[in-house]
Design a protein around this motif. Structure first.
Motif, PDB file in Angstrom:
ATOM      1  N   GLY A  76      -5.231  -8.123  -1.315  1.00  0.00           N
ATOM      2  CA  GLY A  76      -4.290  -7.726  -0.264  1.00  0.00           C
ATOM      3  C   GLY A  76      -3.172  -6.857  -0.803  1.00  0.00           C
ATOM      4  O   GLY A  76      -2.703  -5.936  -0.133  1.00  0.00           O
ATOM      5  N   LEU A  77      -2.745  -7.144  -2.023  1.00  0.00           N
ATOM      6  CA  LEU A  77      -1.718  -6.304  -2.647  1.00  0.00           C
ATOM      7  C   LEU A  77      -2.244  -4.891  -2.893  1.00  0.00           C
ATOM      8  O   LEU A  77      -1.527  -3.907  -2.703  1.00  0.00           O
ATOM      9  CB  LEU A  77      -1.250  -6.940  -3.953  1.00  0.00           C
ATOM     10  N   VAL A  78      -3.504  -4.793  -3.298  1.00  0.00           N
ATOM     11  CA  VAL A  78      -4.127  -3.476  -3.498  1.00  0.00           C
ATOM     12  C   VAL A  78      -4.260  -2.754  -2.162  1.00  0.00           C
ATOM     13  O   VAL A  78      -4.031  -1.549  -2.065  1.00  0.00           O
ATOM     14  CB  VAL A  78      -5.506  -3.633  -4.184  1.00  0.00           C
ATOM     15  N   GLU A  79      -4.611  -3.520  -1.121  1.00  0.00           N
ATOM     16  CA  GLU A  79      -4.776  -2.920   0.209  1.00  0.00           C
ATOM     17  C   GLU A  79      -3.477  -2.311   0.718  1.00  0.00           C
ATOM     18  O   GLU A  79      -3.479  -1.247   1.340  1.00  0.00           O
ATOM     19  CB  GLU A  79      -5.277  -3.969   1.195  1.00  0.00           C
ATOM     20  N   VAL A  80      -2.366  -2.960   0.456  1.00  0.00           N
ATOM     21  CA  VAL A  80      -1.069  -2.432   0.892  1.00  0.00           C
ATOM     22  C   VAL A  80      -0.818  -1.062   0.266  1.00  0.00           C
ATOM     23  O   VAL A  80      -0.382  -0.125   0.942  1.00  0.00           O
ATOM     24  CB  VAL A  80       0.063  -3.426   0.557  1.00  0.00           C
ATOM     25  N   ASN A  81      -1.125  -0.933  -1.014  1.00  0.00           N
ATOM     26  CA  ASN A  81      -0.954   0.370  -1.667  1.00  0.00           C
ATOM     27  C   ASN A  81      -1.884   1.411  -1.061  1.00  0.00           C
ATOM     28  O   ASN A  81      -1.488   2.564  -0.865  1.00  0.00           O
ATOM     29  CB  ASN A  81      -1.206   0.253  -3.172  1.00  0.00           C
ATOM     30  N   LEU A  83      -3.028   1.466   2.022  1.00  0.00           N
ATOM     31  CA  LEU A  83      -2.517   1.822   3.356  1.00  0.00           C
ATOM     32  C   LEU A  83      -1.320   2.754   3.250  1.00  0.00           C
ATOM     33  O   LEU A  83      -1.211   3.723   4.000  1.00  0.00           O
ATOM     34  CB  LEU A  83      -2.133   0.555   4.128  1.00  0.00           C
ATOM     35  N   ASN A  84      -0.429   2.461   2.328  1.00  0.00           N
ATOM     36  CA  ASN A  84       0.762   3.299   2.184  1.00  0.00           C
ATOM     37  C   ASN A  84       0.414   4.711   1.714  1.00  0.00           C
ATOM     38  O   ASN A  84       1.107   5.668   2.056  1.00  0.00           O
ATOM     39  CB  ASN A  84       1.759   2.655   1.221  1.00  0.00           C
ATOM     40  N   GLU A  85      -0.657   4.852   0.937  1.00  0.00           N
ATOM     41  CA  GLU A  85      -1.064   6.179   0.467  1.00  0.00           C
ATOM     42  C   GLU A  85      -1.877   6.944   1.490  1.00  0.00           C
ATOM     43  O   GLU A  85      -1.877   8.173   1.478  1.00  0.00           O
ATOM     44  CB  GLU A  85      -1.898   6.036  -0.819  1.00  0.00           C
ATOM     45  N   SER A  86      -2.586   6.251   2.381  1.00  0.00           N
ATOM     46  CA  SER A  86      -3.545   6.907   3.260  1.00  0.00           C
ATOM     47  C   SER A  86      -3.094   7.059   4.698  1.00  0.00           C
ATOM     48  O   SER A  86      -3.745   7.769   5.467  1.00  0.00           O
ATOM     49  CB  SER A  86      -4.868   6.134   3.253  1.00  0.00           C
ATOM     50  N   PHE A  87      -2.023   6.394   5.103  1.00  0.00           N
ATOM     51  CA  PHE A  87      -1.635   6.427   6.504  1.00  0.00           C
ATOM     52  C   PHE A  87      -0.206   6.936   6.660  1.00  0.00           C
ATOM     53  O   PHE A  87       0.616   6.846   5.742  1.00  0.00           O
ATOM     54  CB  PHE A  87      -1.743   5.035   7.135  1.00  0.00           C
ATOM     55  N   THR A  88       0.061   7.423   7.843  1.00  0.00           N
ATOM     56  CA  THR A  88       1.415   7.832   8.211  1.00  0.00           C
ATOM     57  C   THR A  88       1.893   6.906   9.319  1.00  0.00           C
ATOM     58  O   THR A  88       1.131   6.121   9.867  1.00  0.00           O
ATOM     59  CB  THR A  88       1.430   9.290   8.716  1.00  0.00           C
ATOM     60  N   GLY A  89       3.141   6.991   9.682  1.00  0.00           N
ATOM     61  CA  GLY A  89       3.677   6.153  10.753  1.00  0.00           C
ATOM     62  C   GLY A  89       3.832   4.719  10.308  1.00  0.00           C
ATOM     63  O   GLY A  89       4.064   4.428   9.142  1.00  0.00           O
ATOM     64  N   GLY A  92       1.666   3.423   7.490  1.00  0.00           N
ATOM     65  CA  GLY A  92       1.940   3.980   6.177  1.00  0.00           C
ATOM     66  C   GLY A  92       3.171   3.395   5.529  1.00  0.00           C
ATOM     67  O   GLY A  92       3.599   3.862   4.486  1.00  0.00           O
ATOM     68  N   ASP A  93       3.757   2.382   6.154  1.00  0.00           N
ATOM     69  CA  ASP A  93       4.948   1.743   5.605  1.00  0.00           C
ATOM     70  C   ASP A  93       4.815   0.234   5.783  1.00  0.00           C
ATOM     71  O   ASP A  93       5.537  -0.382   6.558  1.00  0.00           O
ATOM     72  CB  ASP A  93       6.196   2.272   6.314  1.00  0.00           C
ATOM     73  N   VAL A  94       3.852  -0.354   5.078  1.00  0.00           N
ATOM     74  CA  VAL A  94       3.568  -1.779   5.254  1.00  0.00           C
ATOM     75  C   VAL A  94       3.928  -2.554   3.995  1.00  0.00           C
ATOM     76  O   VAL A  94       3.971  -2.008   2.900  1.00  0.00           O
ATOM     77  CB  VAL A  94       2.073  -2.014   5.604  1.00  0.00           C
ATOM     78  N   THR A  95       4.203  -3.827   4.181  1.00  0.00           N
ATOM     79  CA  THR A  95       4.423  -4.749   3.068  1.00  0.00           C
ATOM     80  C   THR A  95       3.430  -5.893   3.221  1.00  0.00           C
ATOM     81  O   THR A  95       2.898  -6.133   4.306  1.00  0.00           O
ATOM     82  CB  THR A  95       5.854  -5.308   3.066  1.00  0.00           C
ATOM     83  N   TYR A  96       3.200  -6.624   2.149  1.00  0.00           N
ATOM     84  CA  TYR A  96       2.173  -7.663   2.163  1.00  0.00           C
ATOM     85  C   TYR A  96       2.763  -9.015   2.536  1.00  0.00           C
ATOM     86  O   TYR A  96       3.806  -9.401   2.032  1.00  0.00           O
ATOM     87  CB  TYR A  96       1.495  -7.772   0.793  1.00  0.00           C
ATOM     88  N   THR A  97       2.080  -9.699   3.435  1.00  0.00           N
ATOM     89  CA  THR A  97       2.414 -11.085   3.768  1.00  0.00           C
ATOM     90  C   THR A  97       1.130 -11.888   3.701  1.00  0.00           C
ATOM     91  O   THR A  97       0.072 -11.421   4.120  1.00  0.00           O
ATOM     92  CB  THR A  97       3.014 -11.222   5.180  1.00  0.00           C
ATOM     93  N   ILE A  98       1.191 -13.095   3.163  1.00  0.00           N
ATOM     94  CA  ILE A  98      -0.006 -13.928   3.088  1.00  0.00           C
ATOM     95  C   ILE A  98      -0.323 -14.479   4.468  1.00  0.00           C
ATOM     96  O   ILE A  98       0.497 -14.416   5.378  1.00  0.00           O
ATOM     97  CB  ILE A  98       0.152 -15.044   2.041  1.00  0.00           C
ATOM     98  N   GLY A  99      -1.528 -15.037   4.612  1.00  0.00           N
ATOM     99  CA  GLY A  99      -2.020 -15.426   5.922  1.00  0.00           C
ATOM    100  C   GLY A  99      -1.524 -16.752   6.448  1.00  0.00           C
ATOM    101  O   GLY A  99      -2.022 -17.219   7.452  1.00  0.00           O
ATOM    102  N   ILE A 100      -0.565 -17.393   5.795  1.00  0.00           N
ATOM    103  CA  ILE A 100      -0.104 -18.702   6.266  1.00  0.00           C
ATOM    104  C   ILE A 100       0.509 -18.593   7.655  1.00  0.00           C
ATOM    105  O   ILE A 100       0.304 -19.444   8.505  1.00  0.00           O
ATOM    106  CB  ILE A 100       0.913 -19.315   5.274  1.00  0.00           C
ATOM    107  N   ARG A 101       1.225 -17.516   7.905  1.00  0.00           N
ATOM    108  CA  ARG A 101       1.899 -17.363   9.183  1.00  0.00           C
ATOM    109  C   ARG A 101       0.912 -17.366  10.346  1.00  0.00           C
ATOM    110  O   ARG A 101       1.173 -17.926  11.401  1.00  0.00           O
ATOM    111  CB  ARG A 101       2.701 -16.056   9.165  1.00  0.00           C
TER     112      ARG A 101
END
Length: 134
Positions: A76-81, A83-89, A92-101
């Protein structure tokens, strides 16, 4: 994920394939846990609830879920990077949260299986069929 906000079609495909690979250990661990619980219910129907084999099944299922949780969160940490490199809007500005919520963190279910395994030790090894009031 909106394809229109991705920088290229290949980046979009890469993200989708990565998400599938990231979720695959969780799907496999969930299948292991479900099969273990089905086998536990089947042996409980035969009157053998607290057996070494049933406790081992629960421990194995909890271990599989715990390992899949670690893999899922590290990827998931790799995925955040990605997303931030490949998307706009907003994507393209996401942070990682675990699935407990959202209640989808596999470690929650691993803890639940461990609690069930501890509770299972309080049940007699075998249950006798018939009337116990005689």
């Amino acid at each position: 994920l909106p394809k229109s906000e991705c920088v290229s079609d290949s980046a979009y495909t890469k993200i989708l394939v990565f998400r599938f690979v990231k979720d695959l250990p969780v799907f496999a661990a969930s299948a292991i846990a479900v099969l273990a619980l089905i086998k536990l219910m089947h042996s409980a129907a035969d009157g053998q609830t607290n057996t070494t084999e049933n406790r081992r099944r629960l421990k194995l299922a909890a271990l599989a879920l715990a390992v899949s949780s670690v893999i899922f969160n590290l990827l998931g940490l790799v995925e955040v990077n990605m997303l931030n490199e490949s998307f706009t809007g907003i994507y393209g500005d996401v942070t990682y949260t675990i699935g407990i919520r959202s209640g989808c963190e596999p470690m929650l279910y691993a803890f639940l299986l461990i609690i069930i395994e501890i509770y299972l030790q309080a049940i007699p090894q075998t249950e006798k069929a018939g009337n116990t009031y005689d």
